[in-house]
Design a protein around this motif. Structure first.
Motif, PDB file in Angstrom:
ATOM      1  N   TRP A 181       0.853  -1.184   0.000  1.00  0.00           N
ATOM      2  CA  TRP A 181       0.000   0.000   0.000  1.00  0.00           C
ATOM      3  C   TRP A 181       0.891   1.237   0.000  1.00  0.00           C
ATOM      4  N   SER A 182       0.362   2.342  -0.487  1.00  0.00           N
ATOM      5  CA  SER A 182       1.073   3.612  -0.383  1.00  0.00           C
ATOM      6  C   SER A 182       1.033   4.088   1.067  1.00  0.00           C
ATOM      7  N   VAL A 183       1.884   5.042   1.388  1.00  0.00           N
ATOM      8  CA  VAL A 183       1.896   5.599   2.741  1.00  0.00           C
ATOM      9  C   VAL A 183       0.532   6.194   3.076  1.00  0.00           C
ATOM     10  N   GLU A 184      -0.067   6.877   2.127  1.00  0.00           N
ATOM     11  CA  GLU A 184      -1.367   7.509   2.363  1.00  0.00           C
ATOM     12  C   GLU A 184      -2.459   6.470   2.607  1.00  0.00           C
ATOM     13  N   GLN A 185      -2.416   5.380   1.876  1.00  0.00           N
ATOM     14  CA  GLN A 185      -3.393   4.313   2.082  1.00  0.00           C
ATOM     15  C   GLN A 185      -3.228   3.684   3.459  1.00  0.00           C
ATOM     16  N   ARG A 186      -1.992   3.525   3.894  1.00  0.00           N
ATOM     17  CA  ARG A 186      -1.764   2.966   5.231  1.00  0.00           C
ATOM     18  C   ARG A 186      -2.202   3.939   6.317  1.00  0.00           C
ATOM     19  N   ASP A 187      -1.962   5.241   6.107  1.00  0.00           N
ATOM     20  CA  ASP A 187      -2.409   6.234   7.093  1.00  0.00           C
ATOM     21  C   ASP A 187      -3.902   6.092   7.361  1.00  0.00           C
ATOM     22  N   ALA A 188      -4.670   5.889   6.307  1.00  0.00           N
ATOM     23  CA  ALA A 188      -6.116   5.734   6.455  1.00  0.00           C
ATOM     24  C   ALA A 188      -6.481   4.333   6.932  1.00  0.00           C
ATOM     25  N   GLY A 189      -5.847   3.327   6.342  1.00  0.00           N
ATOM     26  CA  GLY A 189      -6.240   1.951   6.623  1.00  0.00           C
ATOM     27  C   GLY A 189      -5.900   1.457   7.997  1.00  0.00           C
ATOM     28  N   PHE A 190      -4.754   1.884   8.549  1.00  0.00           N
ATOM     29  CA  PHE A 190      -4.329   1.353   9.845  1.00  0.00           C
ATOM     30  C   PHE A 190      -5.285   1.747  10.964  1.00  0.00           C
ATOM     31  N   ARG A 191      -6.005   2.834  10.801  1.00  0.00           N
ATOM     32  CA  ARG A 191      -6.953   3.249  11.835  1.00  0.00           C
ATOM     33  C   ARG A 191      -8.354   2.705  11.573  1.00  0.00           C
TER      34      ARG A 191
ATOM     35  N   GLY B  48      -9.307   7.557  18.676  1.00  0.00           N
ATOM     36  CA  GLY B  48      -9.130   6.632  17.570  1.00  0.00           C
ATOM     37  C   GLY B  48      -8.526   5.307  17.991  1.00  0.00           C
ATOM     38  N   LYS B  49      -8.649   4.327  17.114  1.00  0.00           N
ATOM     39  CA  LYS B  49      -8.078   2.998  17.339  1.00  0.00           C
ATOM     40  C   LYS B  49      -7.156   2.663  16.176  1.00  0.00           C
ATOM     41  N   TRP B  50      -5.998   2.129  16.495  1.00  0.00           N
ATOM     42  CA  TRP B  50      -4.968   1.822  15.497  1.00  0.00           C
ATOM     43  C   TRP B  50      -4.672   0.337  15.551  1.00  0.00           C
ATOM     44  N   THR B  51      -4.394  -0.261  14.404  1.00  0.00           N
ATOM     45  CA  THR B  51      -4.134  -1.700  14.407  1.00  0.00           C
ATOM     46  C   THR B  51      -2.789  -2.021  15.063  1.00  0.00           C
ATOM     47  N   SER B  52      -2.729  -3.162  15.674  1.00  0.00           N
ATOM     48  CA  SER B  52      -1.557  -3.532  16.473  1.00  0.00           C
ATOM     49  C   SER B  52      -0.463  -4.229  15.687  1.00  0.00           C
ATOM     50  N   PHE B  53      -0.835  -4.883  14.576  1.00  0.00           N
ATOM     51  CA  PHE B  53       0.049  -5.865  13.962  1.00  0.00           C
ATOM     52  C   PHE B  53       0.568  -6.808  15.053  1.00  0.00           C
ATOM     53  N   SER B  54       1.859  -7.113  15.095  1.00  0.00           N
ATOM     54  CA  SER B  54       2.332  -8.191  15.977  1.00  0.00           C
ATOM     55  C   SER B  54       2.365  -7.845  17.454  1.00  0.00           C
ATOM     56  N   VAL B  55       1.993  -6.637  17.825  1.00  0.00           N
ATOM     57  CA  VAL B  55       1.791  -6.352  19.250  1.00  0.00           C
ATOM     58  C   VAL B  55       0.768  -7.330  19.825  1.00  0.00           C
ATOM     59  N   ALA B  56      -0.153  -7.781  18.976  1.00  0.00           N
ATOM     60  CA  ALA B  56      -1.171  -8.739  19.415  1.00  0.00           C
ATOM     61  C   ALA B  56      -0.566 -10.037  19.935  1.00  0.00           C
ATOM     62  N   LYS B  57       0.640 -10.381  19.468  1.00  0.00           N
ATOM     63  CA  LYS B  57       1.269 -11.626  19.919  1.00  0.00           C
ATOM     64  C   LYS B  57       1.428 -11.659  21.435  1.00  0.00           C
ATOM     65  N   SER B  58       1.744 -10.517  22.025  1.00  0.00           N
ATOM     66  CA  SER B  58       1.958 -10.482  23.474  1.00  0.00           C
ATOM     67  C   SER B  58       0.637 -10.601  24.235  1.00  0.00           C
ATOM     68  N   PHE B  59      -0.460 -10.109  23.663  1.00  0.00           N
ATOM     69  CA  PHE B  59      -1.779 -10.346  24.250  1.00  0.00           C
ATOM     70  C   PHE B  59      -2.108 -11.840  24.191  1.00  0.00           C
ATOM     71  N   THR B  60      -1.825 -12.450  23.037  1.00  0.00           N
ATOM     72  CA  THR B  60      -2.132 -13.874  22.869  1.00  0.00           C
ATOM     73  C   THR B  60      -1.368 -14.733  23.868  1.00  0.00           C
ATOM     74  N   SER B  61      -0.084 -14.448  24.056  1.00  0.00           N
ATOM     75  CA  SER B  61       0.702 -15.249  25.003  1.00  0.00           C
ATOM     76  C   SER B  61       0.195 -15.077  26.428  1.00  0.00           C
ATOM     77  N   THR B  62      -0.277 -13.883  26.757  1.00  0.00           N
ATOM     78  CA  THR B  62      -0.815 -13.633  28.091  1.00  0.00           C
ATOM     79  C   THR B  62      -2.079 -14.460  28.322  1.00  0.00           C
ATOM     80  N   LEU B  63      -2.849 -14.671  27.265  1.00  0.00           N
ATOM     81  CA  LEU B  63      -4.034 -15.517  27.395  1.00  0.00           C
ATOM     82  C   LEU B  63      -3.667 -16.977  27.642  1.00  0.00           C
ATOM     83  N   VAL B  64      -2.506 -17.406  27.154  1.00  0.00           N
ATOM     84  CA  VAL B  64      -2.045 -18.763  27.473  1.00  0.00           C
ATOM     85  C   VAL B  64      -1.829 -18.882  28.984  1.00  0.00           C
ATOM     86  N   GLY B  65      -1.147 -17.890  29.553  1.00  0.00           N
ATOM     87  CA  GLY B  65      -0.936 -17.907  30.993  1.00  0.00           C
ATOM     88  C   GLY B  65      -2.242 -17.915  31.762  1.00  0.00           C
TER      89      GLY B  65
END
Length: 400
Positions: free
Chosen positions: A43-53, A121-138
């Protein structure tokens, strides 16, 4: 990382009846310059600016589950502004930062926004979500849904039986040391990280499980670290299978609602109904910061930890050597030898946690490239050190 069929689906959504009547400015900005490639990395930078939120609000493109907040909000009172030995505005411009929240000793010492983003606003996490997932294992171990971190993965995901994962433990998934062969090259259209998201699964089999169970072994389990988003997705399937709950519901029940997140969040789901657990939580920057505060406080809700007593220390310290001096990998956390640790996602998403300084730095960005360790990556590391130095300077007795 996310190999979705973006172009075609957005076109379909754009022409759907009534779409423009309900589209907000973020959607209009995205659709006004449609991507021609199916991969978010192009994606272009502009598309990501809009899409990530707004990834969870693009019709047809992606479905999501709500991570429901509760009735109370964990307070983040405003503290004294922190004096950092660097130009914060210049740093945010270089990082293309949408949100930056620094919490120290439980108080917000700095909060700034860019890219026309704000606290609501809300922004997508990408792999930050991995740390939430591991916490759910615990949490699932504490709740008795999972017996032990040393259990074999295939004991909880029967469709993996007969594959190389018969020899892999939950701990080896968490530390990405399964020894299963995997290619995470985001620029290679033939890499596993590209192919597994468009894989056509056998009927009745989760798409991630269907793809992963066909992979070969390249090293004995527990002996080699390789970053594998696919295996985090397996962890999500494992937790959902063990708890009989969606990850979104379980995260809401264990943390999001009772700890006091300020806003509902969302989690994108894949083609077979499971959340994309290696990616794709949409939340506010302040709530990402609250997750850091939650970890600093021992993962406690109503003064009781949702995790086993022996979980946080190993989860947030080096369990695997990643061949980078001063750093390592824990249970889906990036670790530093000084005792700090971080959740990190491509394009500059991050939650940096420093227990010694009672410090959390949450940031959401849109870097020019998905990963660029020699430029924006170095800048972020230097910024973390500058904030740590500022905290240390405040604690130093006058005249010393």
């Amino acid at each position: 990382m996310l190999k979705w069929i973006f172009g075609l689906l957005i076109v379909i959504a754009a022409v759907a009846g009534g779409f423009w009547a309900s589209a907000d400015k973020d959607m209009k900005a995205l659709i006004s310059s449609l991507p021609t490639d199916a991969n978010v990395l192009f994606w272009s930078v502009e598309q990501r600016d809009a899409g990530f939120r707004a990834l969870d609000r693009i019709p047809i493109l992606a479905k999501s589950n709500i991570i429901a907040k509760g009735d109370t909000v964990y307070p983040l009172p405003k503290g004294e502004p922190i004096t950092i030995g660097t130009d914060v505005d210049a740093y945010m411009k270089a990082q293309r930062t949408a949100g930056l929240v620094i919490v120290q000793d439980g108080k917000v010492r700095l909060e700034k926004y860019g890219l026309d983003f704000d606290a609501a606003g809300k922004w997508t996490s990408f792999s930050v979500a991995k740390s939430f997932t591991s916490t759910l294992v615990g949490a699932a171990i504490k709740d008795g849904y999972i017996k032990s971190i040393d259990d074999k993965v295939s004991a909880y995901i029967p469709d993996l039986k007969g594959s190389v994962y018969d020899d892999v433990t939950i701990k080896q998934l968490l530390t990405m040391t399964s020894g299963v062969k995997w290619n995470e090259d985001y620029a290679d259209p033939k890499s596993d990280v590209a192919l597994f998201n468009i894989h056509k699964p056998e009927k009745g089999v989760d798409v991630t499980v269907s793809y992963m169970r066909k992979l070969p072994r390249e090293a004995p389990a527990g002996t080699k670290w390789v970053y594998k988003t696919g295996e985090t997705n397996l962890i999500g399937v494992l937790v959902s299978s063990a708890t009989k709950k969606t990850l979104s519901r379980y995260l809401s029940e264990k943390l999001w609602a009772p700890f006091g997140m300020e806003q509902d969040a969302s989690w994108l789901i894949g083609s077979t109904g499971h959340e994309i657990s290696g990616c794709c939580i949409q939340a506010s920057t302040r709530d990402y910061a609250r997750f850091g505060v939650f970890m600093l406080g021992g993962a406690k809700v109503n003064n009781v930890s949702i995790l086993p007593d022996d979980w946080i220390a190993p989860a947030t310290s080096k369990q695997a050597d990643i061949a980078v001096p001063g750093k390592g990998y824990g249970y889906q956390w990036w670790t530093y030898d000084d005792g700090s640790y971080a959740a990190q996602g491509i394009f500059g998403q991050g939650i940096f946690i420093d227990p010694k300084r009672n410090l959390v730095i949450a940031s959401n960005s849109n870097w020019p490239k998905a990963t660029d360790p020699d430029t924006v990556g170095v800048q972020r590391e230097m910024f973390y050190k500058a904030v740590q130095a500022a905290v240390d300077a405040e604690a130093k007795p006058i005249g010393k």
